[in-house]
Design a protein around this motif. Structure first.
Motif, PDB file in Angstrom:
ATOM      1  N   THR A 280    -104.269  60.977   7.562  1.00 35.54           N
ATOM      2  CA  THR A 280    -103.846  60.518   6.235  1.00 35.54           C
ATOM      3  C   THR A 280    -104.856  59.528   5.682  1.00 35.54           C
ATOM      4  O   THR A 280    -105.224  59.585   4.499  1.00 35.54           O
ATOM      5  CB  THR A 280    -102.442  59.895   6.297  1.00 35.54           C
ATOM      6  N   ARG A 281    -105.330  58.591   6.510  1.00 36.57           N
ATOM      7  CA  ARG A 281    -106.350  57.638   6.062  1.00 36.57           C
ATOM      8  C   ARG A 281    -107.623  58.366   5.670  1.00 36.57           C
ATOM      9  O   ARG A 281    -108.278  58.025   4.683  1.00 36.57           O
ATOM     10  CB  ARG A 281    -106.697  56.624   7.172  1.00 36.57           C
ATOM     11  N   ARG A 282    -108.013  59.375   6.467  1.00 38.08           N
ATOM     12  CA  ARG A 282    -109.230  60.129   6.154  1.00 38.08           C
ATOM     13  C   ARG A 282    -109.092  60.886   4.835  1.00 38.08           C
ATOM     14  O   ARG A 282    -110.035  60.917   4.037  1.00 38.08           O
ATOM     15  CB  ARG A 282    -109.549  61.097   7.293  1.00 38.08           C
ATOM     16  N   ILE A 283    -107.941  61.469   4.605  1.00 35.05           N
ATOM     17  CA  ILE A 283    -107.727  62.211   3.356  1.00 35.05           C
ATOM     18  C   ILE A 283    -107.706  61.251   2.174  1.00 35.05           C
ATOM     19  O   ILE A 283    -108.243  61.560   1.096  1.00 35.05           O
ATOM     20  CB  ILE A 283    -106.448  63.069   3.428  1.00 35.05           C
ATOM     21  N   GLU A 284    -107.120  60.071   2.338  1.00 34.49           N
ATOM     22  CA  GLU A 284    -107.159  59.054   1.266  1.00 34.49           C
ATOM     23  C   GLU A 284    -108.597  58.741   0.885  1.00 34.49           C
ATOM     24  O   GLU A 284    -108.945  58.699  -0.296  1.00 34.49           O
ATOM     25  CB  GLU A 284    -106.499  57.754   1.734  1.00 34.49           C
ATOM     26  N   ARG A 285    -109.434  58.501   1.890  1.00 36.42           N
ATOM     27  CA  ARG A 285    -110.831  58.169   1.633  1.00 36.42           C
ATOM     28  C   ARG A 285    -111.567  59.365   1.026  1.00 36.42           C
ATOM     29  O   ARG A 285    -112.389  59.215   0.127  1.00 36.42           O
ATOM     30  CB  ARG A 285    -111.508  57.715   2.926  1.00 36.42           C
ATOM     31  N   ALA A 286    -111.248  60.562   1.518  1.00 42.82           N
ATOM     32  CA  ALA A 286    -111.880  61.768   0.985  1.00 42.82           C
ATOM     33  C   ALA A 286    -111.555  61.936  -0.498  1.00 42.82           C
ATOM     34  O   ALA A 286    -112.427  62.304  -1.292  1.00 42.82           O
ATOM     35  CB  ALA A 286    -111.422  62.985   1.779  1.00 42.82           C
ATOM     36  N   LYS A 287    -110.315  61.660  -0.875  1.00 38.60           N
ATOM     37  CA  LYS A 287    -109.939  61.767  -2.284  1.00 38.60           C
ATOM     38  C   LYS A 287    -110.784  60.829  -3.134  1.00 38.60           C
ATOM     39  O   LYS A 287    -111.255  61.206  -4.213  1.00 38.60           O
ATOM     40  CB  LYS A 287    -108.449  61.473  -2.458  1.00 38.60           C
ATOM     41  N   ALA A 288    -110.993  59.608  -2.661  1.00 38.29           N
ATOM     42  CA  ALA A 288    -111.811  58.649  -3.414  1.00 38.29           C
ATOM     43  C   ALA A 288    -113.247  59.144  -3.541  1.00 38.29           C
ATOM     44  O   ALA A 288    -113.853  59.060  -4.617  1.00 38.29           O
ATOM     45  CB  ALA A 288    -111.768  57.281  -2.737  1.00 38.29           C
ATOM     46  N   LEU A 289    -113.808  59.669  -2.467  1.00 39.17           N
ATOM     47  CA  LEU A 289    -115.184  60.170  -2.513  1.00 39.17           C
ATOM     48  C   LEU A 289    -115.292  61.408  -3.399  1.00 39.17           C
ATOM     49  O   LEU A 289    -116.275  61.561  -4.136  1.00 39.17           O
ATOM     50  CB  LEU A 289    -115.675  60.489  -1.092  1.00 39.17           C
ATOM     51  N   LEU A 290    -114.303  62.276  -3.346  1.00 36.31           N
ATOM     52  CA  LEU A 290    -114.329  63.472  -4.196  1.00 36.31           C
ATOM     53  C   LEU A 290    -114.181  63.113  -5.665  1.00 36.31           C
ATOM     54  O   LEU A 290    -114.779  63.761  -6.531  1.00 36.31           O
ATOM     55  CB  LEU A 290    -113.225  64.450  -3.766  1.00 36.31           C
ATOM     56  N   ARG A 291    -113.392  62.080  -5.979  1.00 36.27           N
ATOM     57  CA  ARG A 291    -113.256  61.646  -7.379  1.00 36.27           C
ATOM     58  C   ARG A 291    -114.590  61.159  -7.929  1.00 36.27           C
ATOM     59  O   ARG A 291    -114.865  61.321  -9.115  1.00 36.27           O
ATOM     60  CB  ARG A 291    -112.208  60.533  -7.504  1.00 36.27           C
TER      61      ARG A 291
ATOM     62  N   ASP B 285    -120.197  62.735  -6.569  1.00 35.91           N
ATOM     63  CA  ASP B 285    -121.614  62.809  -6.228  1.00 35.91           C
ATOM     64  C   ASP B 285    -121.876  63.396  -4.844  1.00 35.91           C
ATOM     65  O   ASP B 285    -123.032  63.570  -4.461  1.00 35.91           O
ATOM     66  CB  ASP B 285    -122.265  61.432  -6.350  1.00 35.91           C
ATOM     67  N   LEU B 286    -120.835  63.720  -4.087  1.00 32.10           N
ATOM     68  CA  LEU B 286    -120.988  64.316  -2.763  1.00 32.10           C
ATOM     69  C   LEU B 286    -120.331  65.688  -2.738  1.00 32.10           C
ATOM     70  O   LEU B 286    -119.322  65.917  -3.411  1.00 32.10           O
ATOM     71  CB  LEU B 286    -120.325  63.440  -1.689  1.00 32.10           C
ATOM     72  N   SER B 287    -120.891  66.577  -1.943  1.00 29.82           N
ATOM     73  CA  SER B 287    -120.270  67.892  -1.773  1.00 29.82           C
ATOM     74  C   SER B 287    -119.042  67.746  -0.879  1.00 29.82           C
ATOM     75  O   SER B 287    -118.864  66.728  -0.199  1.00 29.82           O
ATOM     76  CB  SER B 287    -121.262  68.863  -1.129  1.00 29.82           C
ATOM     77  N   VAL B 288    -118.217  68.762  -0.842  1.00 25.83           N
ATOM     78  CA  VAL B 288    -117.032  68.742   0.013  1.00 25.83           C
ATOM     79  C   VAL B 288    -117.456  68.610   1.478  1.00 25.83           C
ATOM     80  O   VAL B 288    -116.845  67.858   2.241  1.00 25.83           O
ATOM     81  CB  VAL B 288    -116.165  70.001  -0.204  1.00 25.83           C
ATOM     82  N   THR B 289    -118.509  69.290   1.859  1.00 31.41           N
ATOM     83  CA  THR B 289    -118.999  69.201   3.246  1.00 31.41           C
ATOM     84  C   THR B 289    -119.447  67.784   3.566  1.00 31.41           C
ATOM     85  O   THR B 289    -119.124  67.253   4.641  1.00 31.41           O
ATOM     86  CB  THR B 289    -120.155  70.198   3.467  1.00 31.41           C
ATOM     87  N   GLU B 290    -120.182  67.154   2.667  1.00 31.44           N
ATOM     88  CA  GLU B 290    -120.627  65.775   2.883  1.00 31.44           C
ATOM     89  C   GLU B 290    -119.441  64.829   3.009  1.00 31.44           C
ATOM     90  O   GLU B 290    -119.427  63.941   3.861  1.00 31.44           O
ATOM     91  CB  GLU B 290    -121.551  65.322   1.747  1.00 31.44           C
ATOM     92  N   VAL B 291    -118.429  65.025   2.183  1.00 32.35           N
ATOM     93  CA  VAL B 291    -117.225  64.196   2.244  1.00 32.35           C
ATOM     94  C   VAL B 291    -116.512  64.409   3.575  1.00 32.35           C
ATOM     95  O   VAL B 291    -116.089  63.450   4.226  1.00 32.35           O
ATOM     96  CB  VAL B 291    -116.284  64.495   1.055  1.00 32.35           C
ATOM     97  N   CYS B 292    -116.406  65.650   3.994  1.00 33.94           N
ATOM     98  CA  CYS B 292    -115.759  65.980   5.258  1.00 33.94           C
ATOM     99  C   CYS B 292    -116.367  65.164   6.400  1.00 33.94           C
ATOM    100  O   CYS B 292    -115.650  64.510   7.168  1.00 33.94           O
ATOM    101  CB  CYS B 292    -115.913  67.482   5.536  1.00 33.94           C
ATOM    102  N   PHE B 293    -117.680  65.186   6.513  1.00 35.81           N
ATOM    103  CA  PHE B 293    -118.342  64.464   7.596  1.00 35.81           C
ATOM    104  C   PHE B 293    -118.332  62.952   7.376  1.00 35.81           C
ATOM    105  O   PHE B 293    -118.257  62.188   8.333  1.00 35.81           O
ATOM    106  CB  PHE B 293    -119.763  64.988   7.794  1.00 35.81           C
ATOM    107  N   ALA B 294    -118.365  62.515   6.127  1.00 37.62           N
ATOM    108  CA  ALA B 294    -118.352  61.072   5.834  1.00 37.62           C
ATOM    109  C   ALA B 294    -117.052  60.408   6.263  1.00 37.62           C
ATOM    110  O   ALA B 294    -117.045  59.224   6.614  1.00 37.62           O
ATOM    111  CB  ALA B 294    -118.587  60.839   4.337  1.00 37.62           C
TER     112      ALA B 294
END
Length: 122
Positions: free
Chosen positions: A43-54, A57-66
């Motif tokens: 859940t914490r990772r998905i929260e952070r992923a949502k912020a990065l996706l918003r 400037d990063l691809s979905v793959t980059e967000v996944c690994f970040a």
């Protein structure tokens, strides 16, 4: 876990810090937070992923690994389960409405909500 969400989950190490056995730690964690340590971390990772996706400037793959996920497929599946749309669709959607809102409120408003079905599968 909140601060080091991108690190691998090590329940035995967390249990040692809490002076508990891994099993007792996992049960106590679930009693306190309503979900397993792994589900909480995701859940914490998905929260952070949502912020990065918003940000966009990063691809979905980059967000996944970040955010500490090692499998794009697992990340996409869990993201879709918790958010209700794929990471690509979420990234492509307009997010200007939350751009002017302070980050702490945005985090509360966009926090993934676990349903009974998603909790049972974790």
């Amino acid at each position: 876990m909140d601060r080091d969400f991108a690190e691998p989950l090590d329940v035995p190490a967390l249990a040692r810090q809490a002076l508990m056995s891994p099993g007792h730690f996992a049960r106590s964690f679930r009693a306190a937070f309503g979900e397993t340590p792994y589900s909480y971390l995701m859940t914490r990772r998905i929260e952070r992923a949502k912020a990065l996706l918003r940000r966009g400037d990063l691809s979905v793959t980059e967000v996944c690994f970040a955010v500490g996920c090692t499998s794009l497929g697992s990340f996409s599946s869990r993201f879709t389960e918790l958010v209700g749309e794929t990471p690509s669709a979420y990234r492509a959607r307009e997010h200007e409405a939350v751009a002017a809102i302070p980050a702490c409120f945005t985090k509360m408003r966009t926090r993934p909500i676990r349903t009974a079905r998603s909790t049972a599968s974790a």
